[in-house]
Each structure stands twice: as C-alpha cells, then as structure tokens.
Enzyme design. Structure first.
Site: not given
Length: 182
Positions: A7, A69, A141
């Site tokens: 992420d 991502e 996160d």
C-alpha cells in the site's frame, strides 16, 4: 505461493506478506515503512528509504509475487504526483528483484475483502483480521497491504487464466496513434 502486498504512500507505505496453499491463507508478516524522519522537502531521500525498505522486505520474506495498489487522482494534484512517485519507487524495487507485479485498485481490494467498494478503513482492518485469523487488528496501512495480497490470492488465478484464454490488448483510445491524439 508467497504474496507481498504493498500500500504505497510517501510518508507511510504498508506491506503485508501471506502464504497461499490452495484456498488456505496464512499470515507471514506485515508492517510499515516510514519516511517521516526525513524533511518533507527531501523527496529523493524519501524515495530511497522506500526503495531500500521494499528491498529489505523482499530479502527477508522471499515472496514469489507482489501486488501494488493503483493510485487515482486525488483532490490535490501535487499530492497525487508525490504519491505516484512513491508508488514508482516501490514498483521499481520489486521489478529490480525480478518479481512479477500485479496491480489492483483500492475499490477492487475493498470489494474482494469486505464485499463493497466503499468500505471504511476499520472495516478492511476487521475483515483482514478475520480472514487471516490474527489476534488483533493490523494497522490501517498494513491492513490495506494485506488486503492487496488477499485480493491477489483470490483474483490472481482467475486473471491469469483469462489472460491465457484471450490475450489482453491495450486499448487505443486516449493514446497517440499514427501521430494523432485520440
């Protein structure tokens, strides 16, 4: 298969590692790479911290595939550009280690983990905790990174089979074609 989920973020990048054996998912590790010790204006230094941090995670956990991502445009274009550079540093670290990289949007991840694309952070954290049988909630996160890895565990095989059955081709709209912009 061991999957590393990322992420990306310029200040905090989450990572999560899971093992996949058939349909069984096993938690390996998760955490964050923080660049907040450096000055806000030191973009090259922050990108180096991210690059080195991802390399360290790959060395330590030896994943066979990674997933990152996909970042979309935020309200602030400057923030979007900075986040894109952080994402680029992460992807560069992964491909420099010869890891295949899959990409999913936050919407796809939330839909795969929670069941709808508008899920809140705490919903993602709780579902990741349940899916991986964790004793407590992972940080936001790290939970997103683990969610990326879980998404690839579920969707990666189907996407690979789809790609083998019918080769995917780039779309030509909104691209330069024969010197013309469409």
């Amino acid at each position: 298969m061991r999957i590393l989920g990322i992420d990306p973020g310029l200040q905090t990048t989450g990572f999560g590692v899971i093992d996949v054996q058939g349909q069984a998912l096993t938690y390996v590790a998760s955490g964050t790479i923080r660049t907040t010790a450096l000055a806000l204006g030191d973009l090259p230094g922050r990108l180096k911290v991210l690059f080195d941090g991802i390399n360290e995670v790959v060395t330590r956990y030896q994943p066979t595939v990674a997933t990152v991502e996909i970042v979309f445009v935020n309200v602030n274009p400057q923030s979007t550009l900075l986040l894109g550079q952080a994402r680029g540093a992460c992807i560069t670290a992964l491909v420099s280690r010869d890891l295949p990289v899959a990409e999913y949007t936050a919407l796809q991840m939330k839909k795969a983990i929670v069941g709808h694309g508008r899920a809140a952070k705490n919903q993602v954290q709780e579902m990741v905790r349940r899916l991986l049988n964790l004793p407590g909630l992972p940080g936001p996160d790290a939970a997103d990174a683990l969610g990326m890895a879980i998404t690839h565990a579920h969707a990666g095989h189907a996407m690979a089979r789809l790609g083998q059955a019918s080769p995917l081709q780039r779309r030509q709209h909104a691209m330069y074609k024969s010197g013309r912009s469409y």
